[in-house]
Motif scaffolding. Structure first.
Motif, PDB file in Angstrom:
ATOM      1  N   ARG A 203       0.505  -1.006  -0.067  1.00  0.00           N
ATOM      2  CA  ARG A 203      -0.418  -0.032  -0.021  1.00  0.00           C
ATOM      3  C   ARG A 203       0.886   1.498  -0.348  1.00  0.00           C
ATOM      4  O   ARG A 203       0.227   2.587   0.121  1.00  0.00           O
ATOM      5  N   THR A 204       1.984   1.252   0.256  1.00  0.00           N
ATOM      6  CA  THR A 204       3.035   2.969   0.255  1.00  0.00           C
ATOM      7  C   THR A 204       3.286   3.072  -1.229  1.00  0.00           C
ATOM      8  O   THR A 204       3.287   4.119  -0.225  1.00  0.00           O
ATOM      9  N   VAL A 205       3.019   2.138  -1.802  1.00  0.00           N
ATOM     10  CA  VAL A 205       3.291   3.467  -3.095  1.00  0.00           C
ATOM     11  C   VAL A 205       2.274   4.634  -3.375  1.00  0.00           C
ATOM     12  O   VAL A 205       1.966   5.051  -4.141  1.00  0.00           O
ATOM     13  N   PHE A 206       0.549   3.392  -3.379  1.00  0.00           N
ATOM     14  CA  PHE A 206      -0.382   4.308  -2.980  1.00  0.00           C
ATOM     15  C   PHE A 206      -0.125   5.974  -1.823  1.00  0.00           C
ATOM     16  O   PHE A 206      -0.257   7.110  -2.551  1.00  0.00           O
ATOM     17  N   ARG A 207       0.454   5.371  -1.288  1.00  0.00           N
ATOM     18  CA  ARG A 207       0.578   6.268   0.129  1.00  0.00           C
ATOM     19  C   ARG A 207       1.219   7.408  -0.770  1.00  0.00           C
ATOM     20  O   ARG A 207       1.064   9.133  -0.428  1.00  0.00           O
ATOM     21  N   ARG A 208       2.869   6.965  -1.382  1.00  0.00           N
ATOM     22  CA  ARG A 208       3.898   8.500  -2.051  1.00  0.00           C
ATOM     23  C   ARG A 208       2.913   9.006  -2.782  1.00  0.00           C
ATOM     24  O   ARG A 208       3.165   9.998  -3.114  1.00  0.00           O
ATOM     25  N   SER A 209       2.400   8.266  -3.577  1.00  0.00           N
ATOM     26  CA  SER A 209       1.659   8.938  -4.370  1.00  0.00           C
ATOM     27  C   SER A 209       1.016   9.881  -4.210  1.00  0.00           C
ATOM     28  O   SER A 209       0.548  11.270  -5.474  1.00  0.00           O
ATOM     29  N   MET A 210       0.337  10.208  -3.748  1.00  0.00           N
ATOM     30  CA  MET A 210      -0.694  11.396  -2.806  1.00  0.00           C
ATOM     31  C   MET A 210      -0.224  11.580  -2.317  1.00  0.00           C
ATOM     32  O   MET A 210       0.029  12.424  -2.734  1.00  0.00           O
ATOM     33  N   ASN A 211       1.300  11.289  -1.793  1.00  0.00           N
ATOM     34  CA  ASN A 211       1.989  12.619  -1.572  1.00  0.00           C
ATOM     35  C   ASN A 211       1.941  13.484  -2.496  1.00  0.00           C
ATOM     36  O   ASN A 211       2.529  14.856  -1.882  1.00  0.00           O
ATOM     37  N   GLU A 212       3.270  12.739  -3.076  1.00  0.00           N
ATOM     38  CA  GLU A 212       3.737  13.794  -4.799  1.00  0.00           C
ATOM     39  C   GLU A 212       2.285  14.577  -5.363  1.00  0.00           C
ATOM     40  O   GLU A 212       2.649  15.801  -5.591  1.00  0.00           O
ATOM     41  N   LEU A 213       0.830  13.773  -5.474  1.00  0.00           N
ATOM     42  CA  LEU A 213       0.455  14.362  -5.757  1.00  0.00           C
ATOM     43  C   LEU A 213      -0.271  15.695  -5.154  1.00  0.00           C
ATOM     44  O   LEU A 213      -1.240  17.258  -6.187  1.00  0.00           O
TER      45      LEU A 213
ATOM     46  N   LYS B 170      -7.295   4.286  -4.020  1.00  0.00           N
ATOM     47  CA  LYS B 170      -6.866   2.980  -4.432  1.00  0.00           C
ATOM     48  C   LYS B 170      -6.687   3.018  -2.982  1.00  0.00           C
ATOM     49  O   LYS B 170      -6.412   1.326  -2.427  1.00  0.00           O
ATOM     50  N   ASN B 171      -6.578   3.654  -1.974  1.00  0.00           N
ATOM     51  CA  ASN B 171      -5.682   4.018  -1.191  1.00  0.00           C
ATOM     52  C   ASN B 171      -6.526   3.290  -0.312  1.00  0.00           C
ATOM     53  O   ASN B 171      -5.967   2.705   0.885  1.00  0.00           O
ATOM     54  N   GLN B 172      -7.621   4.232   0.000  1.00  0.00           N
ATOM     55  CA  GLN B 172      -8.806   3.011   0.594  1.00  0.00           C
ATOM     56  C   GLN B 172      -9.399   1.615   0.325  1.00  0.00           C
ATOM     57  O   GLN B 172      -9.774   1.502   1.428  1.00  0.00           O
ATOM     58  N   VAL B 173      -9.684   1.698  -0.669  1.00  0.00           N
ATOM     59  CA  VAL B 173      -9.755   0.231  -0.861  1.00  0.00           C
ATOM     60  C   VAL B 173      -9.056  -0.810  -0.428  1.00  0.00           C
ATOM     61  O   VAL B 173      -8.848  -1.830   0.352  1.00  0.00           O
ATOM     62  N   SER B 174      -7.420  -0.687  -0.334  1.00  0.00           N
ATOM     63  CA  SER B 174      -6.535  -1.061  -0.435  1.00  0.00           C
ATOM     64  C   SER B 174      -5.901  -1.185   1.290  1.00  0.00           C
ATOM     65  O   SER B 174      -5.925  -2.560   1.689  1.00  0.00           O
ATOM     66  N   LEU B 175      -6.665   0.061   2.515  1.00  0.00           N
ATOM     67  CA  LEU B 175      -6.991  -0.045   4.026  1.00  0.00           C
ATOM     68  C   LEU B 175      -7.896  -1.101   3.999  1.00  0.00           C
ATOM     69  O   LEU B 175      -7.610  -1.533   4.662  1.00  0.00           O
ATOM     70  N   SER B 176      -9.200  -1.143   3.597  1.00  0.00           N
ATOM     71  CA  SER B 176     -10.534  -2.028   3.649  1.00  0.00           C
ATOM     72  C   SER B 176      -9.747  -3.400   3.759  1.00  0.00           C
ATOM     73  O   SER B 176      -9.932  -4.260   4.439  1.00  0.00           O
ATOM     74  N   MET B 177      -9.468  -4.153   2.369  1.00  0.00           N
ATOM     75  CA  MET B 177      -8.513  -4.733   2.765  1.00  0.00           C
ATOM     76  C   MET B 177      -7.830  -5.342   3.604  1.00  0.00           C
ATOM     77  O   MET B 177      -7.760  -6.981   4.095  1.00  0.00           O
TER      78      MET B 177
ATOM     79  N   ALA C 297       4.615   7.838   8.221  1.00  0.00           N
ATOM     80  CA  ALA C 297       5.376   9.369   8.546  1.00  0.00           C
ATOM     81  C   ALA C 297       6.993   9.327   7.704  1.00  0.00           C
ATOM     82  O   ALA C 297       7.634   9.672   8.139  1.00  0.00           O
ATOM     83  N   LEU C 298       7.118   7.421   7.934  1.00  0.00           N
ATOM     84  CA  LEU C 298       8.871   7.536   7.622  1.00  0.00           C
ATOM     85  C   LEU C 298       9.247   8.088   6.074  1.00  0.00           C
ATOM     86  O   LEU C 298       9.993   8.573   5.881  1.00  0.00           O
ATOM     87  N   ALA C 299       7.955   8.184   5.363  1.00  0.00           N
ATOM     88  CA  ALA C 299       8.021   8.151   4.156  1.00  0.00           C
ATOM     89  C   ALA C 299       8.357   9.686   3.789  1.00  0.00           C
ATOM     90  O   ALA C 299       9.673  11.002   2.998  1.00  0.00           O
ATOM     91  N   ASP C 300       7.271  10.317   4.164  1.00  0.00           N
ATOM     92  CA  ASP C 300       7.247  12.406   5.059  1.00  0.00           C
ATOM     93  C   ASP C 300       8.584  12.482   5.318  1.00  0.00           C
ATOM     94  O   ASP C 300       9.342  13.402   5.103  1.00  0.00           O
ATOM     95  N   MET C 301       9.443  12.195   6.242  1.00  0.00           N
ATOM     96  CA  MET C 301      10.099  12.900   7.504  1.00  0.00           C
ATOM     97  C   MET C 301      11.544  12.118   6.005  1.00  0.00           C
ATOM     98  O   MET C 301      12.035  13.742   6.002  1.00  0.00           O
ATOM     99  N   GLU C 302      11.752  11.183   5.174  1.00  0.00           N
ATOM    100  CA  GLU C 302      12.974  10.798   4.443  1.00  0.00           C
ATOM    101  C   GLU C 302      12.012  12.460   3.030  1.00  0.00           C
ATOM    102  O   GLU C 302      13.931  12.728   3.106  1.00  0.00           O
ATOM    103  N   ARG C 303      11.393  12.343   3.504  1.00  0.00           N
ATOM    104  CA  ARG C 303      11.812  13.384   1.774  1.00  0.00           C
ATOM    105  C   ARG C 303      11.998  15.076   2.600  1.00  0.00           C
ATOM    106  O   ARG C 303      12.565  15.436   1.833  1.00  0.00           O
ATOM    107  N   MET C 304      11.587  14.817   3.737  1.00  0.00           N
ATOM    108  CA  MET C 304      12.166  16.573   4.293  1.00  0.00           C
ATOM    109  C   MET C 304      14.079  16.130   5.037  1.00  0.00           C
ATOM    110  O   MET C 304      14.646  16.950   4.016  1.00  0.00           O
TER     111      MET C 304
END
Length: 597
Positions: A199-209, A253-260, A321-328
């Motif tokens: 699921r991480t790829v969906f979150r990173r894509s959301m952050n970028e967009l 996509k992020n929400q559907v994968s979260l439900s799964m 949070a780690l993805a966000d921190m890494e970006r910073m």
């Protein structure tokens, strides 16, 4: 640190969470005593929490005896109450102690990132979108707070509790209790890790967009007037909505994968709880366990599964949070294109002579701006530079400030290569009135005082008088407390220019740069200020980048530039007598002024 290259700076594709945590560790270790104390309270609170069901079992067993033998289990009740009290009090004490660690780390990281951004080159900031970068910093600092809070307040306590519970089950009951408990936890964690990684790829894509949409929105709002001039409100809205549409798809996509993920976790926990309760019921029917034992097991299950279910959410958010921190933290890894040399010395001079020695420069390899530029400005003298737009005039001032370093040749202050001087001391000796004045969204007083923040109010007002803006300011309802708006948009171009002149007068440096300083002023105001500019330039080393030739007629030397080269040099009279490019420019401007009159 690696040098900055053009474009955005997203986190690397091969994420390294361990490296991100190592980057954070020094900020935490500044509060090492608090960290150790908080961990001690955490462990003690969990030990007290795990002993609570043991006392509860004793209470139930003693109360289950025949009436003739029953007694009030005072010791068990006292132990139960004390264990619950310690679990609660120690948990709150842990939170209070660790609060300083969390907030201190967030503050220190945010300050260092902010400070680092000012150490980066002008090229970096010109090629980055401020809206997206500020969003990265905001998410990164929030991610630090989330990571620290939930690691100490949820993950570590849960892991300690799991270890204690499994140990108690192994020591008191059939091994199958511990096997089922530990097996369920292992399957739960493995399932959570696997799905969360997917699921991480969906979150990173959301952050970028999200950053992209925010950058476009801020860019459009900053240029509000331009949007209105061309009637492009619908165009900007559609462009913003286009970015939001892409973000919407990633969010779905992020929400559907979260439900799964949540559904799978629910199934694992349900199966595990059912198996443990079946084992407990079978033990009672066989006479191997008491009712108190069933209560003990049920209480352990309740205590364990509830935070474990929450652990799935926490782990997901920590990964985010780690993805966000890494970006910073990626911003901190960007090396400064222009940096002080190891032996940089501080410049301290009341008079400065400047020399450009065969200077060449290009903003990139495909576009050379300056070619073999050489000239001197003796201390206390004035040199003016004129030429067509794009001739390289303003680039001279950027090199003077060391926003960039020359690709060939050198620039000297009192004979010292400016690359051997500290940037702070170099810039402290230079004052500039730029062509495009940008003000802070604060008061007029703040913007003038920015030239020397420690100046007294009388000095600020005197600088405003010298720039012929005092009377205008006093005519405003709020006087010097008038807010100028975003980028100074509430003031006219001429008013902003006079604020910039006052700011430079207040700084009182030995070197002055006027980059078409009066270009935004009307002819009458320009003549009034021109005398003041000549006055403050007296006995200072001054570089004037000019468009109106009438403003530089008294310069000690005039340079005429074309395509990055100096093609003529001399005094006003010498250049007119030579009948070259300068003389032609002078004739055209004189004709234009006659027509304007």
């Amino acid at each position: 640190m690696r040098p900055y290259v053009s474009g955005s700076t997203p986190p690397p594709a091969d994420r390294n969470d361990l490296k991100t945590l190592k980057t954070l560790l020094p900020y935490l270790w500044r509060f090492k005593h608090r960290v150790v104390l908080a961990l001690g309270c955490l462990i003690a609170a969990k030990v007290a929490g795990v002993t609570t069901p043991l006392y509860l079992k004793d209470i139930v067993d003693q109360l289950s005896l025949p009436a003739t033998a029953a007694m009030v289990p005072l010791l068990a009740l006292a132990g139960y109450g004390l264990a619950r009290l310690l679990s609660s009090v120690l948990g709150e004490l842990r939170d209070a102690i660790f609060a300083r660690v969390v907030q201190g780390a967030v503050r220190n990281v945010a300050r260092e990132v902010f400070s680092h951004l000012f150490r980066l080159s002008l090229r970096f900031h010109l090629e980055r979108q401020t809206g997206g970068m500020s969003r990265d910093i905001e998410r990164g600092t929030k991610g630090i707070g989330f990571l620290l809070n939930f690691t100490v307040f949820n993950i570590l306590p849960t892991l300690i509790e799991i270890a204690l519970v499994v140990g108690i089950l192994l020591s008191r009951y059939d091994a199958w209790f511990a096997i089922v408990t530990f097996g369920t936890i292992a399957i739960y964690i493995a399932f959570t890790l696997t799905v969360t990684e997917w699921r991480t790829v969906f979150r990173r894509s959301m952050n970028e967009l999200d950053s992209r949409a925010n950058s476009k929105a801020i860019d459009a709002l900053i240029n509000y007037e331009t949007v209105k001039y061309f009637g492009n409100e619908r165009f900007e809205t559609q462009r913003y909505d286009g970015n939001l549409a892409s973000w919407e798809q990633s969010a779905i996509k992020n929400q559907v994968s979260l439900s799964m993920l949540n559904a799978g976790q629910g199934v694992i926990i349900a199966v595990g709880v059912t198996l443990i309760m079946w084992l407990a019921a079978r033990g009672v029917t066989r006479g191997e366990m008491t009712v108190g034992d069933v209560v003990l097991v049920a209480t352990f299950i309740t205590q364990l599964w509830s935070p474990l279910h929450f652990l799935g959410f926490v782990y997901r958010e920590i990964r985010h949070a780690l993805a966000d921190m890494e970006r910073m933290f990626t911003l901190l890894k960007v090396g400064a294109e222009v940096a002080d040399s190891a032996g940089a010395v501080a410049l301290d001079a009341r008079q400065v002579s400047i020399a450009f020695e065969q200077v060449a420069f290009g903003y990139d390899a495909k576009r050379q701006i300056l070619h073999d530029v050489s000239f001197e400005i003796p201390a206390g003298h004035t040199v003016a530079v004129v030429g067509a737009s794009g001739a390289g005039k303003s680039t001279l001032s950027r090199l003077l400030f060391r926003f960039y370093d020359a690709s060939a040749g050198r620039i000297t202050f009192n004979g010292h290569d400016i690359r051997q001087l500290s940037q702070d001391s170099l810039r402290a000796h230079i004052g500039i009135v730029p062509q495009d004045t940008v003000l802070f969204n604060d008061s007029i007083y703040y913007n003038i005082a920015y030239g020397r923040p420690d100046a007294s109010r009388e000095e600020v007002i005197e600088a405003a008088r010298s720039a012929h803006i005092h009377d205008f300011v006093m005519g405003l309802p709020d006087g010097y407390d008038t807010t100028v708006g975003e980028r100074g948009l509430k003031l006219s171009g001429g008013e902003k220019q006079r604020v910039a002149i006052a700011r430079t007068i207040l700084k009182n440096p030995p070197v002055l740069v006027f980059d078409e300083a009066t270009s935004a002023l009307d002819s009458r105001t320009e003549k009034a200020i021109q005398a003041e500019l000549l006055s403050i330039a007296a006995n200072r080393t001054t570089l004037i980048i000019a468009h109106r030739l009438s403003t530089i007629a008294e310069a000690d030397c005039i340079l005429v530039m074309d395509a990055g080269r100096i093609i003529e040099r001399g005094t006003h009279r010498e250049l007119l007598a030579a009948g070259g490019r300068y003389a032609e420019m002078w004739r055209l401007q004189q004709e234009g002024e006659v027509l304007e009159a």
